[in-house]
Every structure is written in C-alpha cells, then in structure tokens.
Design an enzyme around this catalytic site. Structure first.
Site, PDB file in Angstrom:
ATOM      1  N   LYS A  19       0.848  -1.192   0.000  1.00 45.96           N
ATOM      2  CA  LYS A  19       0.000   0.000   0.000  1.00 45.96           C
ATOM      3  C   LYS A  19       0.879   1.237   0.000  1.00 45.96           C
ATOM      4  O   LYS A  19       2.026   1.239   0.491  1.00 45.96           O
ATOM      5  CB  LYS A  19      -0.955   0.018   1.189  1.00 45.96           C
ATOM      6  N   ASP A 150      -3.264  -1.225   9.173  1.00 47.08           N
ATOM      7  CA  ASP A 150      -3.237  -1.328   7.717  1.00 47.08           C
ATOM      8  C   ASP A 150      -3.756  -2.660   7.190  1.00 47.08           C
ATOM      9  O   ASP A 150      -3.913  -2.819   5.976  1.00 47.08           O
ATOM     10  CB  ASP A 150      -1.799  -1.134   7.202  1.00 47.08           C
TER      11      ASP A 150
END
Length: 312
Positions: A19, A150
């Site tokens: 990410k 996350d």
C-alpha cells in the site's frame, strides 16, 4: 465432478499488494497513545505471496525476492504477524489448527508499504480457504483490524479512505491508473520513531482531513488529468526527513530526474516518484539509476486486495 466433491486443498497461495498513502493526515496523539488519521490508501502492483499448508505446528519461512528485501528482522516464530493472524482466525471459529506459512516477499521490510499487514491479510484469506471456514467479510475485517491498522486495507485493496487509526476502511471509486517509481532505502525506519519526531516537530494541531476535491479527482481524473499531484500529501514526511536527511536528497533527485512529484510512503523510508504513465515511470527510473539509485521498481495502482492465486 461437482464442487462439493472436490478434495480439500493441501495448500493455498494468496497474493497481497503493497500500500501507499496518497494522502496521510495525522492528528494530535490521543490519551491511548495512538494518533487519529485520515488517509487515502492505494494498493500498488508490488506483492507478497503467502502459501499456507496444513501442519501440526506453526512454522514460518521467508523467501526474499529482491535485494531490497532484508528479512533478517522478520521473526520466524509465534510473534510473526502471520502466525498471530492464523491463531486469531482459528480462535474466532473455536478450532485448534496450525499451518506452515511461506512468505515470498517483494514488499520491503519496515519500508512504509505495509508489507507485514499484507502478509497478515493474505494469511487470513489463505487459511480461510485452506480450512473451508467461509468466514464473512465483516468478520475478516474485524480480525484484520485487531491485528493492525493497515491490515483491513490489504484485504480490500483498490483505493480507499482510512479513518480512526487507519483501520476503518471505505472504498473510493478510482477511475485512474497511477504510475509510481518506488525508490527503496538501504535501511528501514522505525514507525514509532517517525511518529515521535512528528510529535516533536508538528504535534498534529491542524486540520488533517482528506480534501473532498482529491476524492473527486480520483473518481473523475478525466476532468483534471494533472490534478492528483497537487493533492499528494504526507504529514510524516518532514519528520522522516528530520530523522533521515538522505530521504530528502532522494526526493530532490527524483524531481531532477523528471518525476511529476514525490511522496514519502507511509512512515518511510521508501520514497515514491509519481509519473504520468508507464513509459515516463521507466524513464524516471532509468535516470535515477544513472545517479546511483538502482534499487527501484515501477508500479501502478490501484490493484486488487488479497486474492487467491493458487490451490495445491
């Protein structure tokens, strides 16, 4: 043969993406020690593959795929986030099972690209398929949020906003294809140290919310094809540059090599150089290589979240 008669898989491989935070706003530290965040995540085409195989005891093997991956600091025991993910899934269903987990790692360790979170998300999906648990999406997301801020996004992928500590994920329509030169660092950077420097330098006493105009640009890039670079932002960048001045030098070099703009990836130390398309990204990467920045990758986003790629 009907699907119901197919044998249980011996192993399952799930791929999960790195990410980046195309926007990362950080608020003032709370009483519980966490910082409230507003972020725009994007999953990019740099992946870890996690293969799980049924076993009597938990075991972890890491295979580094690239000289930018230093696996020496990744634990191979029960403290590894992938084992914690597996145990959490088993506990959720009230079962006692274990697995061998092999991680083929391309996402850098401690690089600000949520590689550990990607591995945890991949493990949840892989073990759910291996054990035929049919865990609901809501339950997987709840388990993911308990593992780390996350991890839920690594399940969802694409482009999404994150609030709270980043774990409350809401998908965003993103009609663009965005190109990045990922510039890896020779050494990692501790996330707590970056947040500590942020508290010292900035403190978070400002409006850190995502700008609606940025989300409009993602949804309708044809209306403003050059607009996204002006919205890219990371509140932690100054703190990371304070701790590691070489990262600012890297950013300046990328701009001199033709990048549209640059951005720190998460809490660093990986730097991102934005390009207009694939050819431009390769051109910037080539120019950076000429300056000695040879540990780079060209990636695009958004891409899918954790997904099965092989049954064994």
């Amino acid at each position: 043969m009907s699907e119901a008669l197919l044998p249980d898989p011996v192993s399952v491989t799930v791929r999960a993406p790195a990410k980046i935070n195309v926007y990362l706003g950080v608020g003032k530290v709370r009483d519980d020690g966490f910082h409230p965040l507003e972020t725009v995540y994007q999953a990019v085409s740099l992946y870890d593959d996690v293969t799980v195989t049924a076993a009597e005891e938990w075991a972890v093997t890491l295979l580094a795929d690239g000289d930018h991956v230093d696996g020496s600091a990744v634990p191979d025991d029960d403290t590894n986030i992938v084992v914690r993910a597996g145990k959490a899934l088993a506990a959720h269903h009230g079962i006692e099972r274990a697995a061998e987990i092999e991680i083929r790692k391309t996402i850098p360790v401690a690089g600000g690209m949520a590689g550990g979170s990607a591995d945890a998300a991949a493990t949840l999906v892989a073990l759910d398929r291996l054990w035929n648990l049919d865990t609901s999406d809501d339950d997987l997301l709840a388990l993911a949020a308990d593992l780390g801020s996350d991890v839920p996004f690594a399940l969802v992928g694409g482009t999404a906003t994150g609030t709270g500590r980043g774990e409350v994920v809401t998908p965003v329509d993103d009609a663009g294809t965005w190109w990045w030169v990922v510039v890896f660092s020779d050494e990692g950077l501790s996330t707590p140290s970056v947040y500590g420097a942020y508290d010292l330098l900035e403190g978070g006493d400002h409006d850190y919310r995502v700008r609606p105009a940025m989300l409009d640009t993602l949804r309708h890039p044809e209306d403003n094809p050059d607009g996204l670079p002006m919205f890219l932002y990371n509140d932690l960048e100054d703190a990371a540059f304070y701790l590691r001045p070489d990262l600012q030098t890297t950013a300046e070099a990328a701009l001199e090599c033709g990048a549209a703009t640059t951005l720190l990836s998460g809490s660093g130390p990986t730097m991102l150089a934005m390009a207009t398309d694939a050819d431009h990204a390769r051109e910037v990467a080539g120019r950076l290589a000429g300056r000695g920045y040879t540990r780079t990758a060209v990636a695009h986003g958004p891409v899918a979240g954790a997904h099965v790629v092989a049954y064994g």
